[in-house]
Design a protein around this motif. Sequence first.
Motif, PDB file in Angstrom:
ATOM      1  N   PHE A   1      13.031   2.377  -9.574  1.00 32.10           N
ATOM      2  CA  PHE A   1      11.697   2.978  -9.634  1.00 32.10           C
ATOM      3  C   PHE A   1      10.694   2.017 -10.272  1.00 32.10           C
ATOM      4  O   PHE A   1       9.504   2.019  -9.919  1.00 32.10           O
ATOM      5  CB  PHE A   1      11.739   4.303 -10.384  1.00 32.10           C
ATOM      6  N   SER A   2      11.135   1.181 -11.196  1.00 34.21           N
ATOM      7  CA  SER A   2      10.251   0.154 -11.757  1.00 34.21           C
ATOM      8  C   SER A   2       9.864  -0.871 -10.698  1.00 34.21           C
ATOM      9  O   SER A   2       8.735  -1.381 -10.693  1.00 34.21           O
ATOM     10  CB  SER A   2      10.933  -0.542 -12.936  1.00 34.21           C
ATOM     11  N   GLU A   3      10.796  -1.196  -9.794  1.00 33.17           N
ATOM     12  CA  GLU A   3      10.473  -2.085  -8.686  1.00 33.17           C
ATOM     13  C   GLU A   3       9.447  -1.433  -7.751  1.00 33.17           C
ATOM     14  O   GLU A   3       8.548  -2.115  -7.245  1.00 33.17           O
ATOM     15  CB  GLU A   3      11.733  -2.457  -7.909  1.00 33.17           C
ATOM     16  N   PHE A   4       9.578  -0.127  -7.534  1.00 33.73           N
ATOM     17  CA  PHE A   4       8.567   0.571  -6.737  1.00 33.73           C
ATOM     18  C   PHE A   4       7.194   0.418  -7.394  1.00 33.73           C
ATOM     19  O   PHE A   4       6.204   0.099  -6.727  1.00 33.73           O
ATOM     20  CB  PHE A   4       8.906   2.054  -6.612  1.00 33.73           C
ATOM     21  N   HIS A   5       7.136   0.662  -8.695  1.00 33.28           N
ATOM     22  CA  HIS A   5       5.870   0.565  -9.415  1.00 33.28           C
ATOM     23  C   HIS A   5       5.325  -0.859  -9.364  1.00 33.28           C
ATOM     24  O   HIS A   5       4.127  -1.082  -9.135  1.00 33.28           O
ATOM     25  CB  HIS A   5       6.066   1.011 -10.870  1.00 33.28           C
ATOM     26  N   ARG A   6       6.186  -1.838  -9.577  1.00 33.18           N
ATOM     27  CA  ARG A   6       5.745  -3.240  -9.611  1.00 33.18           C
ATOM     28  C   ARG A   6       5.137  -3.684  -8.285  1.00 33.18           C
ATOM     29  O   ARG A   6       4.113  -4.375  -8.254  1.00 33.18           O
ATOM     30  CB  ARG A   6       6.931  -4.149  -9.955  1.00 33.18           C
ATOM     31  N   THR A   7       5.763  -3.293  -7.180  1.00 27.25           N
ATOM     32  CA  THR A   7       5.340  -3.804  -5.877  1.00 27.25           C
ATOM     33  C   THR A   7       4.205  -2.998  -5.249  1.00 27.25           C
ATOM     34  O   THR A   7       3.536  -3.499  -4.342  1.00 27.25           O
ATOM     35  CB  THR A   7       6.534  -3.854  -4.903  1.00 27.25           C
ATOM     36  N   LEU A   8       3.973  -1.782  -5.718  1.00 27.52           N
ATOM     37  CA  LEU A   8       2.853  -0.989  -5.211  1.00 27.52           C
ATOM     38  C   LEU A   8       1.544  -1.495  -5.799  1.00 27.52           C
ATOM     39  O   LEU A   8       1.446  -1.808  -6.995  1.00 27.52           O
ATOM     40  CB  LEU A   8       3.014   0.484  -5.567  1.00 27.52           C
TER      41      LEU A   8
ATOM     42  N   GLY B   1       0.810  -1.210   0.000  1.00 26.79           N
ATOM     43  CA  GLY B   1       0.000   0.000   0.000  1.00 26.79           C
ATOM     44  C   GLY B   1       0.841   1.257   0.000  1.00 26.79           C
ATOM     45  O   GLY B   1       0.365   2.344  -0.308  1.00 26.79           O
ATOM     46  N   GLY B   2       2.116   1.108   0.345  1.00 24.42           N
ATOM     47  CA  GLY B   2       2.999   2.266   0.366  1.00 24.42           C
ATOM     48  C   GLY B   2       4.456   1.869   0.417  1.00 24.42           C
ATOM     49  O   GLY B   2       4.800   0.756   0.837  1.00 24.42           O
ATOM     50  N   ILE B   3       5.299   2.769  -0.030  1.00 21.68           N
ATOM     51  CA  ILE B   3       6.756   2.614   0.041  1.00 21.68           C
ATOM     52  C   ILE B   3       7.335   3.926   0.549  1.00 21.68           C
ATOM     53  O   ILE B   3       6.999   5.002   0.049  1.00 21.68           O
ATOM     54  CB  ILE B   3       7.365   2.302  -1.336  1.00 21.68           C
ATOM     55  N   LEU B   4       8.210   3.811   1.538  1.00 19.29           N
ATOM     56  CA  LEU B   4       9.017   4.947   1.967  1.00 19.29           C
ATOM     57  C   LEU B   4      10.457   4.686   1.563  1.00 19.29           C
ATOM     58  O   LEU B   4      11.021   3.641   1.895  1.00 19.29           O
ATOM     59  CB  LEU B   4       8.945   5.139   3.487  1.00 19.29           C
ATOM     60  N   ALA B   5      11.044   5.605   0.821  1.00 22.94           N
ATOM     61  CA  ALA B   5      12.473   5.563   0.481  1.00 22.94           C
ATOM     62  C   ALA B   5      13.070   6.859   1.022  1.00 22.94           C
ATOM     63  O   ALA B   5      13.108   7.875   0.326  1.00 22.94           O
ATOM     64  CB  ALA B   5      12.672   5.436  -1.020  1.00 22.94           C
ATOM     65  N   TYR B   6      13.506   6.817   2.285  1.00 22.01           N
ATOM     66  CA  TYR B   6      13.893   8.013   3.013  1.00 22.01           C
ATOM     67  C   TYR B   6      15.413   8.090   3.091  1.00 22.01           C
ATOM     68  O   TYR B   6      16.047   7.342   3.824  1.00 22.01           O
ATOM     69  CB  TYR B   6      13.270   7.966   4.415  1.00 22.01           C
TER      70      TYR B   6
ATOM     71  N   GLY C   1      -1.374   2.770  -4.527  1.00 21.07           N
ATOM     72  CA  GLY C   1      -0.340   2.777  -3.504  1.00 21.07           C
ATOM     73  C   GLY C   1       0.554   3.997  -3.614  1.00 21.07           C
ATOM     74  O   GLY C   1       0.795   4.510  -4.715  1.00 21.07           O
ATOM     75  N   VAL C   2       1.062   4.461  -2.485  1.00 17.42           N
ATOM     76  CA  VAL C   2       1.761   5.749  -2.397  1.00 17.42           C
ATOM     77  C   VAL C   2       3.242   5.554  -2.103  1.00 17.42           C
ATOM     78  O   VAL C   2       3.617   4.750  -1.235  1.00 17.42           O
ATOM     79  CB  VAL C   2       1.130   6.636  -1.305  1.00 17.42           C
ATOM     80  N   LEU C   3       4.060   6.293  -2.820  1.00 16.06           N
ATOM     81  CA  LEU C   3       5.504   6.362  -2.579  1.00 16.06           C
ATOM     82  C   LEU C   3       5.858   7.710  -1.986  1.00 16.06           C
ATOM     83  O   LEU C   3       5.400   8.752  -2.476  1.00 16.06           O
ATOM     84  CB  LEU C   3       6.267   6.188  -3.899  1.00 16.06           C
TER      85      LEU C   3
ATOM     86  N   LEU D   1       6.017  12.919  -3.302  1.00 19.34           N
ATOM     87  CA  LEU D   1       4.923  11.973  -3.107  1.00 19.34           C
ATOM     88  C   LEU D   1       4.423  11.569  -4.484  1.00 19.34           C
ATOM     89  O   LEU D   1       4.198  12.426  -5.343  1.00 19.34           O
ATOM     90  CB  LEU D   1       3.799  12.584  -2.281  1.00 19.34           C
ATOM     91  N   ALA D   2       4.263  10.277  -4.686  1.00 21.05           N
ATOM     92  CA  ALA D   2       3.788   9.771  -5.969  1.00 21.05           C
ATOM     93  C   ALA D   2       2.915   8.550  -5.709  1.00 21.05           C
ATOM     94  O   ALA D   2       2.928   7.975  -4.611  1.00 21.05           O
ATOM     95  CB  ALA D   2       4.965   9.405  -6.874  1.00 21.05           C
ATOM     96  N   HIS D   3       2.154   8.144  -6.706  1.00 18.96           N
ATOM     97  CA  HIS D   3       1.337   6.946  -6.535  1.00 18.96           C
ATOM     98  C   HIS D   3       1.273   6.163  -7.839  1.00 18.96           C
ATOM     99  O   HIS D   3       1.495   6.708  -8.930  1.00 18.96           O
ATOM    100  CB  HIS D   3      -0.066   7.289  -6.063  1.00 18.96           C
ATOM    101  N   ARG D   4       1.011   4.885  -7.699  1.00 19.40           N
ATOM    102  CA  ARG D   4       0.718   4.059  -8.870  1.00 19.40           C
ATOM    103  C   ARG D   4      -0.743   4.293  -9.259  1.00 19.40           C
ATOM    104  O   ARG D   4      -1.632   4.225  -8.414  1.00 19.40           O
ATOM    105  CB  ARG D   4       0.940   2.582  -8.557  1.00 19.40           C
TER     106      ARG D   4
END
Length: 215
Positions: free
Chosen positions: A131-138, A111-116, A142-144, A210-213
Amino acid sequence: MSEPAHLAAVRESYDAVAVDYARRVKEPVELDPVSRAMLGAFADLVRSRGPVADLGCGPGKVTAHLAALGVPVFGVDVSSRMIELARAAYPELRFSVGSMTALDIGDGELGGILAYYATHHTPPQWLPTVFSEFHRTLAPGGVLMLAGHVGEEEHLRPTHAYGGHPVSYESYLLPPDRIAELLHRAGLVVTTRMVQEPEGGSKRQVGTFLAHRPE
């Protein structure tokens, strides 16, 4: 896919500095008001969306902060020593060793990813993979939240860090526009982009996205 060459340097360096890093890095409640507010806003956005991954979680301080805000969060870091420290400090939370270039997380699971402050050791040519992995797993919707130092394109090669330990990792600064474009190319929709000017002795701007799929 074979492991990217830069990961070995990041892993070995953070294993070496882990204890001093954990002592020196600020608790989230000690951050500036804007940074605290952005973490709070992220928590509000993801609290009811399902599992949230804190990628590059280090010793787990931000992971624990999100958990205290009611987020169902777990941590992932490439450094096994960082994960050991996180598990010892927060035994009630889940932490695992892993890489952002090949996450051991199912498609649409998060539902979300934090990359802090977690992507600055990634060479720019590897950011599309991350970033493709972020998209795939969200999951859809879902919010990054991605945050870290930004600037004119720059390649930094520190030799020592966190208590004087020798390190072999490298760091990369990119302009906010380029980061936003790379997120867009990965299929993520950027909804918020904020740049904080240097303060408190820092020499670097901080960019938060902040971004989302898409649904």
